[in-house]
Write a protein that holds these residues in place. Structure first.
Motif, short mmCIF file in Angstrom:
data_model
loop_
_atom_site.label_atom_id
_atom_site.label_comp_id
_atom_site.label_asym_id
_atom_site.label_seq_id
_atom_site.Cartn_x
_atom_site.Cartn_y
_atom_site.Cartn_z
N LYS A 61 0.80 -1.18 -0.10
CA LYS A 61 -0.18 0.12 -0.04
C LYS A 61 0.85 1.22 0.05
O LYS A 61 0.62 2.21 -0.67
CB LYS A 61 -0.99 -0.08 1.43
N SER A 64 2.27 1.59 -3.56
CA SER A 64 1.30 2.08 -4.47
C SER A 64 1.17 3.40 -4.24
O SER A 64 0.88 4.20 -5.20
CB SER A 64 0.05 1.22 -4.23
N LEU A 65 1.16 4.06 -2.97
CA LEU A 65 1.02 5.52 -2.84
C LEU A 65 2.04 6.28 -3.31
O LEU A 65 1.80 7.30 -4.06
CB LEU A 65 0.99 5.78 -1.24
N SER A 67 3.83 5.13 -5.78
CA SER A 67 3.65 5.29 -7.42
C SER A 67 2.53 6.24 -7.86
O SER A 67 2.72 6.82 -8.95
CB SER A 67 3.35 3.81 -7.68
N ARG A 68 1.43 6.33 -7.26
CA ARG A 68 0.32 7.11 -7.65
C ARG A 68 0.82 8.47 -7.52
O ARG A 68 0.58 9.44 -8.46
CB ARG A 68 -1.05 6.88 -7.05
N GLN A 71 3.02 9.33 -10.47
CA GLN A 71 2.26 9.32 -11.63
C GLN A 71 1.67 10.73 -11.85
O GLN A 71 1.27 11.41 -12.82
CB GLN A 71 1.33 8.34 -12.11
N ALA A 72 0.92 11.13 -10.77
CA ALA A 72 0.01 12.37 -10.57
C ALA A 72 1.09 13.59 -10.95
O ALA A 72 0.52 14.69 -11.58
CB ALA A 72 -0.68 12.45 -9.19
N HIS A 97 10.11 4.99 -7.47
CA HIS A 97 9.06 5.65 -7.52
C HIS A 97 9.16 7.33 -7.12
O HIS A 97 8.26 7.87 -7.20
CB HIS A 97 7.87 5.21 -6.66
#
Length: 216
Positions: A61, A64-65, A67-68, A71-72, A97
């Motif tokens: 998790k 993933s945070l 990574s997002r 991307q953002a 990341h």
């Protein structure tokens, strides 16, 4: 309000994410009271310069945070992670990341988090030597097991290679400048040129990349 894309923010915009509200709000309150950073709400992470992630245990998790957030922000954001520990594999993924700095949570103060955020925005990493060695060992292992034909071509000058080698040994820019008999300004320029030319995130990523490519 997010900063206009054509407007240069005078101080780094920072977003704080944490496992619990008490940790998040306490860190955010400390940062908001200091004029060296601008605290942004979580929904504006795409506009932020630095993301601070506070967690007891790094998990899927957490990654993933990160990574997002990368991307953002179009891969621009720099991440400061504060956690109890991190595994070798998690560290390698986190650097990809956008991780710039890792602070050991039980021994970290709000002031150190603030300082790491400011340094991250300047492109300076805070990574304990044991973690740097862990990352380098992992990248060397990957490089040995991959076919050379699968590596991307890259051209670095001897001076750039020398600087990366000394970074890999844990030296800072002042120590490298003294070692190579150059000015600290030139060393910083060399590092930033390599990072920009290769499309990397930070110094740690540059060293890991050089090892992966078989340069170091």
């Amino acid at each position: 309000m997010p900063a206009d894309k054509d407007e240069v923010r005078p101080v780094p915009g920072v977003v704080v994410q944490a496992d619990d509200l008490l940790t998040r709000d306490g860190t955010a309150a400390f940062l908001e009271a200091d004029d060296r950073v601008e605290l942004l709400p979580a929904e504006e992470v795409g506009e932020a310069d630095v993301l601070i992630v506070l967690t007891a245990s790094v998990s899927g998790k957490t990654l993933s945070l990160m990574s997002r957030a990368g991307q953002a922000s179009g891969g621009r954001i720099r991440i400061v992670l504060v956690a109890d520990h991190i595994s070798e594999q998690q560290l390698a993924l986190a650097v990809n990341h956008g991780l710039v700095s890792f602070l050991v949570r039980p021994y970290t103060s709000f002031s150190q988090i603030l300082a790491a955020s400011v340094e991250a925005h300047r492109g300076r990493a805070v990574l304990p030597p044991v973690l740097m060695n862990m990352l380098l060992d992992r990248m060397r292992s990957i490089q040995r097991t991959e076919s050379p034909s699968g590596l991307l071509p890259v051209e670095l000058s001897q001076r750039e290679v020398d600087v990366l080698q000394l970074l890999a040994e844990g030296m800072d820019t002042v120590e490298i400048a003294n070692k190579l008999s150059y000015s600290e300004r030139l060393i910083k320029s060399v590092i930033q040129a390599v990072i920009k030319r290769l499309g990397l995130r930070n110094r740690t990523h540059a060293v890991a990349y050089a090892i992966r490519m078989g340069i170091l």
